[in-house]
Design a protein around this motif. Structure first.
Motif, PDB file in Angstrom:
ATOM      1  N   PHE A  21      53.423 100.276 140.128  1.00  0.00           N
ATOM      2  CA  PHE A  21      52.950  99.443 139.022  1.00  0.00           C
ATOM      3  C   PHE A  21      51.498  99.027 139.228  1.00  0.00           C
ATOM      4  CE2 PHE A  21      52.273  95.422 136.860  1.00  0.00           C
ATOM      5  CZ  PHE A  21      52.818  95.663 135.595  1.00  0.00           C
ATOM      6  N   ILE A  22      51.181  98.533 140.423  1.00  0.00           N
ATOM      7  CA  ILE A  22      49.807  98.065 140.641  1.00  0.00           C
ATOM      8  C   ILE A  22      48.826  99.236 140.690  1.00  0.00           C
ATOM      9  CG2 ILE A  22      50.528  95.948 141.787  1.00  0.00           C
ATOM     10  CD1 ILE A  22      49.871  97.214 144.469  1.00  0.00           C
ATOM     11  N   GLU A  23      49.293 100.408 141.137  1.00  0.00           N
ATOM     12  CA  GLU A  23      48.407 101.580 141.166  1.00  0.00           C
ATOM     13  C   GLU A  23      48.091 102.062 139.751  1.00  0.00           C
ATOM     14  OE1 GLU A  23      46.968 105.467 140.943  1.00  0.00           O
ATOM     15  OE2 GLU A  23      49.053 105.059 140.419  1.00  0.00           O
ATOM     16  N   VAL A  24      49.109 102.147 138.899  1.00  0.00           N
ATOM     17  CA  VAL A  24      48.882 102.584 137.518  1.00  0.00           C
ATOM     18  C   VAL A  24      48.030 101.554 136.773  1.00  0.00           C
ATOM     19  CG1 VAL A  24      49.997 103.144 135.323  1.00  0.00           C
ATOM     20  CG2 VAL A  24      51.009 103.931 137.466  1.00  0.00           C
ATOM     21  N   MET A  25      48.300 100.283 137.028  1.00  0.00           N
ATOM     22  CA  MET A  25      47.530  99.230 136.367  1.00  0.00           C
ATOM     23  C   MET A  25      46.056  99.318 136.731  1.00  0.00           C
ATOM     24  SD  MET A  25      48.302  95.131 136.302  1.00  0.00           S
ATOM     25  CE  MET A  25      47.828  94.894 138.012  1.00  0.00           C
ATOM     26  N   ASP A  26      45.752  99.776 137.951  1.00  0.00           N
ATOM     27  CA  ASP A  26      44.354  99.856 138.392  1.00  0.00           C
ATOM     28  C   ASP A  26      43.564 100.933 137.664  1.00  0.00           C
ATOM     29  OD1 ASP A  26      44.662  97.817 140.424  1.00  0.00           O
ATOM     30  OD2 ASP A  26      43.016  98.824 141.457  1.00  0.00           O
ATOM     31  N   ARG A 106      36.422 102.871 145.696  1.00  0.00           N
ATOM     32  CA  ARG A 106      37.304 103.339 144.620  1.00  0.00           C
ATOM     33  C   ARG A 106      37.838 104.743 144.909  1.00  0.00           C
ATOM     34  NH1 ARG A 106      39.961 100.913 140.628  1.00  0.00           N
ATOM     35  NH2 ARG A 106      39.145 102.124 138.899  1.00  0.00           N
ATOM     36  N   VAL A 107      37.015 105.577 145.552  1.00  0.00           N
ATOM     37  CA  VAL A 107      37.499 106.901 145.955  1.00  0.00           C
ATOM     38  C   VAL A 107      38.658 106.755 146.945  1.00  0.00           C
ATOM     39  CG1 VAL A 107      36.911 108.999 147.226  1.00  0.00           C
ATOM     40  CG2 VAL A 107      35.316 108.077 145.529  1.00  0.00           C
ATOM     41  N   LEU A 108      38.478 105.876 147.930  1.00  0.00           N
ATOM     42  CA  LEU A 108      39.547 105.636 148.904  1.00  0.00           C
ATOM     43  C   LEU A 108      40.785 105.049 148.231  1.00  0.00           C
ATOM     44  CD1 LEU A 108      37.457 104.118 151.848  1.00  0.00           C
ATOM     45  CD2 LEU A 108      38.420 106.421 151.691  1.00  0.00           C
ATOM     46  N   GLN A 109      40.564 104.162 147.271  1.00  0.00           N
ATOM     47  CA  GLN A 109      41.682 103.556 146.556  1.00  0.00           C
ATOM     48  C   GLN A 109      42.457 104.617 145.767  1.00  0.00           C
ATOM     49  OE1 GLN A 109      40.739 100.824 143.336  1.00  0.00           O
ATOM     50  NE2 GLN A 109      42.217  99.339 144.112  1.00  0.00           N
ATOM     51  N   GLY A 110      41.737 105.545 145.135  1.00  0.00           N
ATOM     52  CA  GLY A 110      42.400 106.627 144.411  1.00  0.00           C
ATOM     53  C   GLY A 110      43.155 107.571 145.332  1.00  0.00           C
ATOM     54  N   LEU A 111      42.585 107.850 146.513  1.00  0.00           N
ATOM     55  CA  LEU A 111      43.262 108.705 147.482  1.00  0.00           C
ATOM     56  C   LEU A 111      44.534 108.043 148.007  1.00  0.00           C
ATOM     57  CD1 LEU A 111      40.195 110.002 149.559  1.00  0.00           C
ATOM     58  CD2 LEU A 111      41.533 111.278 147.870  1.00  0.00           C
ATOM     59  N   GLY A 112      44.472 106.724 148.205  1.00  0.00           N
ATOM     60  CA  GLY A 112      45.663 106.012 148.664  1.00  0.00           C
ATOM     61  C   GLY A 112      46.711 105.871 147.580  1.00  0.00           C
ATOM     62  N   GLY A 113      46.263 105.618 146.357  1.00  0.00           N
ATOM     63  CA  GLY A 113      47.216 105.370 145.280  1.00  0.00           C
ATOM     64  C   GLY A 113      47.744 106.601 144.596  1.00  0.00           C
ATOM     65  N   GLY A 114      47.054 107.745 144.740  1.00  0.00           N
ATOM     66  CA  GLY A 114      47.445 108.939 144.004  1.00  0.00           C
ATOM     67  C   GLY A 114      48.866 109.399 144.285  1.00  0.00           C
ATOM     68  N   GLY A 115      49.319 109.251 145.528  1.00  0.00           N
ATOM     69  CA  GLY A 115      50.655 109.730 145.866  1.00  0.00           C
ATOM     70  C   GLY A 115      51.783 108.802 145.474  1.00  0.00           C
ATOM     71  N   LEU A 116      51.466 107.579 145.054  1.00  0.00           N
ATOM     72  CA  LEU A 116      52.524 106.596 144.820  1.00  0.00           C
ATOM     73  C   LEU A 116      53.414 106.952 143.634  1.00  0.00           C
ATOM     74  CD1 LEU A 116      50.542 103.298 145.544  1.00  0.00           C
ATOM     75  CD2 LEU A 116      52.196 104.462 147.008  1.00  0.00           C
ATOM     76  N   GLN A 117      52.839 107.480 142.567  1.00  0.00           N
ATOM     77  CA  GLN A 117      53.654 107.818 141.399  1.00  0.00           C
ATOM     78  C   GLN A 117      54.655 108.935 141.689  1.00  0.00           C
ATOM     79  OE1 GLN A 117      51.459 108.122 137.592  1.00  0.00           O
ATOM     80  NE2 GLN A 117      49.707 107.292 138.680  1.00  0.00           N
ATOM     81  N   PRO A 118      54.213 110.116 142.163  1.00  0.00           N
ATOM     82  CA  PRO A 118      55.197 111.168 142.447  1.00  0.00           C
ATOM     83  C   PRO A 118      56.160 110.807 143.575  1.00  0.00           C
ATOM     84  CG  PRO A 118      52.982 111.837 143.122  1.00  0.00           C
ATOM     85  CD  PRO A 118      52.831 110.599 142.320  1.00  0.00           C
ATOM     86  N   LEU A 119      55.685 110.088 144.598  1.00  0.00           N
ATOM     87  CA  LEU A 119      56.590 109.654 145.661  1.00  0.00           C
ATOM     88  C   LEU A 119      57.685 108.751 145.119  1.00  0.00           C
ATOM     89  CD1 LEU A 119      54.294 108.827 148.723  1.00  0.00           C
ATOM     90  CD2 LEU A 119      56.094 110.553 148.626  1.00  0.00           C
ATOM     91  N   SER A 120      57.294 107.789 144.295  1.00  0.00           N
ATOM     92  CA  SER A 120      58.266 106.848 143.735  1.00  0.00           C
ATOM     93  C   SER A 120      59.290 107.573 142.879  1.00  0.00           C
ATOM     94  CB  SER A 120      57.545 105.785 142.904  1.00  0.00           C
ATOM     95  OG  SER A 120      56.648 105.044 143.698  1.00  0.00           O
ATOM     96  N   GLN A 121      58.807 108.504 142.069  1.00  0.00           N
ATOM     97  CA  GLN A 121      59.731 109.230 141.194  1.00  0.00           C
ATOM     98  C   GLN A 121      60.699 110.084 142.003  1.00  0.00           C
ATOM     99  OE1 GLN A 121      57.803 111.737 138.250  1.00  0.00           O
ATOM    100  NE2 GLN A 121      59.248 111.055 136.698  1.00  0.00           N
ATOM    101  N   ALA A 122      60.183 110.772 143.022  1.00  0.00           N
ATOM    102  CA  ALA A 122      61.052 111.602 143.861  1.00  0.00           C
ATOM    103  C   ALA A 122      62.094 110.754 144.586  1.00  0.00           C
ATOM    104  CB  ALA A 122      60.204 112.388 144.860  1.00  0.00           C
ATOM    105  N   ILE A 123      61.678 109.626 145.127  1.00  0.00           N
ATOM    106  CA  ILE A 123      62.604 108.746 145.849  1.00  0.00           C
ATOM    107  C   ILE A 123      63.689 108.211 144.912  1.00  0.00           C
ATOM    108  CG2 ILE A 123      62.786 106.515 147.036  1.00  0.00           C
ATOM    109  CD1 ILE A 123      60.007 107.120 148.242  1.00  0.00           C
ATOM    110  N   LEU A 124      63.306 107.821 143.708  1.00  0.00           N
ATOM    111  CA  LEU A 124      64.287 107.312 142.748  1.00  0.00           C
ATOM    112  C   LEU A 124      65.291 108.390 142.350  1.00  0.00           C
ATOM    113  CD1 LEU A 124      62.067 105.134 140.375  1.00  0.00           C
ATOM    114  CD2 LEU A 124      63.901 104.324 141.857  1.00  0.00           C
ATOM    115  N   LEU A 125      64.819 109.612 142.106  1.00  0.00           N
ATOM    116  CA  LEU A 125      65.716 110.689 141.696  1.00  0.00           C
ATOM    117  C   LEU A 125      66.698 111.062 142.803  1.00  0.00           C
ATOM    118  CD1 LEU A 125      63.171 112.941 139.770  1.00  0.00           C
ATOM    119  CD2 LEU A 125      65.116 111.714 138.777  1.00  0.00           C
ATOM    120  N   GLU A 126      66.281 110.878 144.061  1.00  0.00           N
ATOM    121  CA  GLU A 126      67.192 111.179 145.167  1.00  0.00           C
ATOM    122  C   GLU A 126      68.115 110.009 145.473  1.00  0.00           C
ATOM    123  OE1 GLU A 126      65.275 112.585 148.614  1.00  0.00           O
ATOM    124  OE2 GLU A 126      64.494 114.398 147.680  1.00  0.00           O
TER     125      GLU A 126
END
Length: 516
Positions: A21-26, A106-126
Motif C-alpha cells: 500500500f505505501i509503495e503504490v501510494m508513493d 528516489r532511485v533506491l526507493q524504487g528499487l526497494g519498492g518495485g518487488g513488493l507488489q509481485p511478491l505480495s501477490q504471489a504470497i497471497l495466491l499461495e
C-alpha cells in the motif's frame, strides 16, 4: 502455540498489504508536492520532474525480475530486504539537502519498492486456497486501487500543513511495522529454499536498458513534443532494440531472468493483454477527468477530488463483494465481462459530457467506472494465474504487475497526446467558421455586444466581443477533444470483452510448459 490456519492467512495478508500500500501510494503522493520541492531545492520544472521519473524507472526495472530475485535470495529474505531498502531510502528522501540527492534516493526507493507488489501477490495466491483466490485478490486490489487515489489527497494535506519532507517520513513507521510482521509470519515455501539459480547477465542488462529508456520516453514524451525531440527519438530506438533483443535472449537461454514461456498458457496471455489495456484506459481516463473539471468547468482541486472520491469508495465496496461471489463458485470470466461492460458504459457517458454538466453528471460515470474496475481487477487477477504452477508464481506476478504499470503509463501518455492533437484539430475546424459571412457567428457577436453594452460601430467593442467568442471557441474545441479521447477509451475497453471467453478456468497441467 501454533496459530490457527485461518488467522495465519489473514495475518500474512495484512503483512504483505501494508508495504504494498505505501509503495503504490508513493507513485502518486509526491505529485502535488513538486512545486514545494522545486522551491525548497531551487530546481527548475524539468529538473524536479525527475523526482517522479527516477522512481518510475527503477520501479519498472525491478518488477519483472522479482521472481528471479526471490529464487536467488529466498522470498522471505528478499521481502525483508525490499522493505528495509524502501524505508531507509524514504528517510534519505526526506532528509535530502539537494535535488541530486533526492533523485538518487528516489532511485533506491524504487528499487526497494518495485518487488513488493509481485511478491505480495504471489504470497497471497499461495497462502489462500484456490477457491479463495478471489478473496485474496480483493484484499490485494483494495490496496493497489485505493493507494493511488489516497496519495494526492494525503500528499497535499501533509505538504500544506507540515512539509514535503514528511511525505516521505510517513513511510518509516509503517515500514518498521511491515518488517516486524514479515519476519514473524512470512516463510519460504520448500521449492524456493532448494532451488538453484544461474544469473542471466544479458537478459538482465537488456531488460534494465530497455525498460529504463521506455519509462523515460513515456514520462517525458509529451513534455518534449515526442519524436520532434532528438532525446526522445534516441531513447525510443534504444528501448525497442533492447527489448526486442531481450525477448530473443529470454526465449533461448535455459535459465532466463524473466521466464516468458508462461505466455504459452492462453489464459495467462489473455489476462495480461486485458490487464494492460484495462489499466491503459483506466489511468488515461483518471488523468483526463480532473483536467476536464478544473480547466473547462472551473472546479477547484478540492471539488475535482470530490467528484473522483465516490469512485474510490465504490471500488473499495465492490472488491470484497466480487471476492465473495467468486468464492461461491461464480466463474471469474463472467464477473470480468460484467466489469468490462460497466467500465465501457462509464467511459461512453464521459464522452458525452458537455460544458453544462452538473456535479452529479460528472460524478456518476466515475462511480460506474469504479464499480466496473472493482469487478475487473479481482476476477482478472484470480483467473490469470489459474494454470500457473506455484514455483513459477513469482515470475508470473512480476510480468503481470509490470504490464499493469506499463498499461497505466502508456494510457497517460496516449490520453495527453490525443487530447492535445484533437484540441488543435477541433480548434482549426471551428475557427474556419468564425467569419462575418457566417450567420451563427454574427448572432454570437450580437449577443456578446449586447451583454457588454457595446455596438458594431466601435472597433474596441468588436475586439472585446471577438476575444470572448474566441475563448469560448477554445473551450468548445477542448471539450470535443476530451469527448473524442473518452470515446476511444470506450471502444478499447469494449474490445476486451471477447477475451473473457478465453479465460474459462483451469486447464490440464500438461498444457502449460514452463521449461524449455
Amino acid at each position: 502455540m501454533a496459530m490457527h490456519p485461518d488467522r495465519r492467512k489473514w495475518a500474512i495478508a495484512l503483512t504483505v498489504i501494508i508495504p504494498t500500500f505505501i509503495e503504490v501510494m508513493d507513485t502518486s503522493v509526491v505529485n502535488v508536492s513538486l512545486p514545494h520541492i522545486q522551491g525548497s531545492l531551487n530546481a527548475g520544472l524539468d529538473e524536479v520532474t525527475w523526482v517522479l521519473t527516477s522512481y518510475l524507472v527503477s520501479n519498472a526495472i525491478i518488477i519483472p525480475i522479482t521472481g528471479w530475485l526471490a529464487s536467488l535470495f529466498g522470498r522471505r529474505n528478499y521481502l525483508l530486504f525490499s522493505i528495509v531498502v524502501f524505508t531507509l531510502s524514504s528517510v534519505l528522501c526526506g532528509a535530502a539537502p539537494s535535488l541530486e540527492v533526492l533523485v538518487v534516493a528516489r532511485v533506491l526507493q524504487g528499487l526497494g519498492g518495485g518487488g513488493l507488489q509481485p511478491l505480495s501477490q504471489a504470497i497471497l495466491l499461495e497462502t489462500f486456497p484456490v477457491r479463495e483466490h478471489g478473496v485474496a485478490m480483493a484484499v490485494f486490489g483494495m490496496g493497489v486501487v485505493f493507494a493511488p487515489i489516497l496519495g494526492p489527497v494525503l500528499g497535499g494535506f501533509i505538504t500544506d500543513n507540515w512539509s514535503w519532507r514528511w511525505v516521505f517520513y510517513i513511510n518509516v513507521p509503517m515500514g518498521f511495522l511491515a518488517v516486524f510482521m514479515a519476519g514473524l509470519f512470512v516463510h519460504d515455501p520448500p521449492y524456493i529454499r532448494t532451488r538453484t539459480v544461474r544469473i542471466d547477465h544479458w537478459g538482465l542488462a537488456l531488460l534494465t536498458v530497455g525498460l529504463g529508456c521506455l519509462q523515460v520516453v513515456l514520462d517525458k514524451g509529451e513534455r518534449e513534443d515526442w519524436f520532434a525531440s532528438h532525446f526522445i527519438v534516441t531513447l525510443s530506438v534504444i528501448a525497442v532494440v533492447a527489448l526486442a533483443a531481450f525477448i530473443v535472449v529470454e526465449l533461448r537461454v535455459p535459465h532466463p531472468v524473466v521466464n516468458l514461456r508462461v505466455f504459452r498458457d492462453p489464459t495467462f496471455a489473455a489476462g495480461n493483454i486485458t490487464m494492460f489495456t484495462g489499466y491503459f484506459c483506466l489511468f488515461g481516463s483518471i488523468v483526463l477527468l480532473p483536467l476536464y473539471l478544473q480547466n473547462l468547468m472551473g472546479y477547484t482541486a478540492l471539488w475535482a477530488g470530490l467528484v473522483l472520491g465516490p469512485g474510490g469508495l465504490a471500488s473499495l465496496m465492490i472488491m470484497p463483494v466480487a471476492g465473495m461471489i467468486m468464492k461461491r463458485g461464480v466463474p471469474p470470466n463472467r464477473l470480468l465481462a460484467v466489469g468490462l461492460t460497466l467500465a465501457a458504459v462509464a467511459l461512453g457517458l464521459m464522452s458525452r459530457l458537455n460544458l453544462q454538466a452538473d456535479f452529479f453528471s460528472a460524478a456518476w460515470p466515475r462511480i460506474v467506472q469504479a464499480l466496473g474496475m472493482g469487478l475487473f481487477f479481482v476476477p482478472l487477477s484470480a483467473a490469470t494465474y489459474v494454470n500457473i504452477p506455484r514455483e513459477h508464481m513469482g515470475n508470473a506476478t512480476g510480468i503481470f504487475n509490470l504490464l499493469r504499470n506499463l498499461g497505466g503509463s502508456f494510457g497517460v501518455a496516449f490520453s495527453t497526446t490525443v487530447l492535445s492533437q484533437r484540441s488543435q484539430w477541433h480548434q482549426n475546424t471551428l475557427v474556419d467558421r468564425l467569419t462575418p459571412y457566417d450567420l451563427p457567428f454574427r448572432q454570437a457577436m450580437d449577443k456578446m455586444l449586447a451583454l457588454m453594452g457595446g455596438d458594431w460601430s466601435s472597433f474596441y467593442d468588436r475586439k472585446l466581443a471577438l476575444a470572448g467568442i474566441y475563448r469560448e471557441t477554445l473551450r468548445q474545441a477542448t471539450m470535443m477533444a476530451f469527448n473524442d479521447t473518452f470515446w476511444l477509451f470506450t471502444w478499447f475497453t469494449a474490445a476486451l470483452i471477447p477475451l473473457t471467453l478465453v479465460m474459462r478456468g483451469p486447464q490440464k497441467p500438461t498444457t502449460v510448459v514452463m521449461e524449455p
